[in-house]
Design an enzyme around this catalytic site. Structure first.
Site, short mmCIF file in Angstrom:
data_model
loop_
_atom_site.label_atom_id
_atom_site.label_comp_id
_atom_site.label_asym_id
_atom_site.label_seq_id
_atom_site.Cartn_x
_atom_site.Cartn_y
_atom_site.Cartn_z
CD GLU A 190 -1.59 4.63 4.61
OE1 GLU A 190 -1.16 5.35 5.67
OE2 GLU A 190 -2.24 3.58 5.00
CB CYS A 218 -8.44 -4.60 -3.71
SG CYS A 218 -7.41 -3.23 -3.43
CG ASN A 257 -0.35 -0.24 2.39
OD1 ASN A 257 0.50 -0.82 2.67
ND2 ASN A 257 -1.16 0.17 3.65
CB CYS A 261 -5.36 -1.44 -1.58
SG CYS A 261 -6.87 -0.82 -0.57
CD GLU A 317 -5.70 -6.05 -1.64
OE1 GLU A 317 -4.76 -4.85 -1.28
OE2 GLU A 317 -6.30 -6.58 -0.69
CB CYS A 370 -10.66 -2.82 0.36
SG CYS A 370 -10.28 -2.00 -1.13
#
Ligand code: THU
Length: 147
Positions: free
Chosen positions: A52, A103, A50, A61, A63, A100
């Protein structure tokens, strides 16, 4: 089943690759590093972590970063399995992280291009579990819908 070719990397190696990738996460705001490792039917493994952003909602993210990296390498399908790990790791720092919602959709794009239904591994210890992407994202809308 959707994938699982003989050359595909095994669960333990995939989780280890995801954990290594989590070590490269840029997660100063959540302090929740995540790593993802994608396994392809020819044995290729592509990882992501990830990334940010100070504008929190722009964070990427693990993925999604992994899928972008794989597609930038020219991969278009052949996704047979993936592992996702999160948290600090170690004896008490790992968390069970499933992809999530966003993703799941991003993963579906790459999977459906090759008509696979990848096995998704999550959790690292006694809580290790797995599900097919189709279980995580049922009744999905993807490239096949538009074909
Ligand atoms: N995160 C991922 O990288 N993958 C997921 O599937 C769940 C959430 C990241 C986003 C954010 O940087 C941090 O975990 C905390 O939500």
């Amino acid at each position: 089943m959707g994938g699982g070719a003989a050359m595909s990397v095994g669960r333990d190696a995939l989780v280890a690759a995801a954990r290594e990738a989590a070590g490269k996460a840029y997660a100063p705001y959540s302090d929740f590093p995540v790593g993802a490792a994608l396994a392809f039917e020819d044995g290729t493994v592509v990882t992501g972590a990830n990334v940010e952003n100070a504008s929190y909602g722009l964070s990427l993210c693990a993925e999604t970063v992994a899928v972008a990296s794989a597609m930038k390498q020219g991969l278009r399908g052949g996704l047979v399995a993936l592992a996702v790990v999160g948290g600090a790791g170690g004896a008490d720092g790992a968390a069970v992280v499933t992809p999530c919602g966003r993703c799941r959709q991003v993963l579906l794009e790459l999977a459906q291009l090759g008509s696979t239904d990848p096995l998704v591994w999550f959790g690292e210890g006694a809580d290790a579990a797995h599900a097919r992407l189709s279980e995580l994202l049922p009744h999905a809308f993807g490239p096949a819908t538009l074909a």
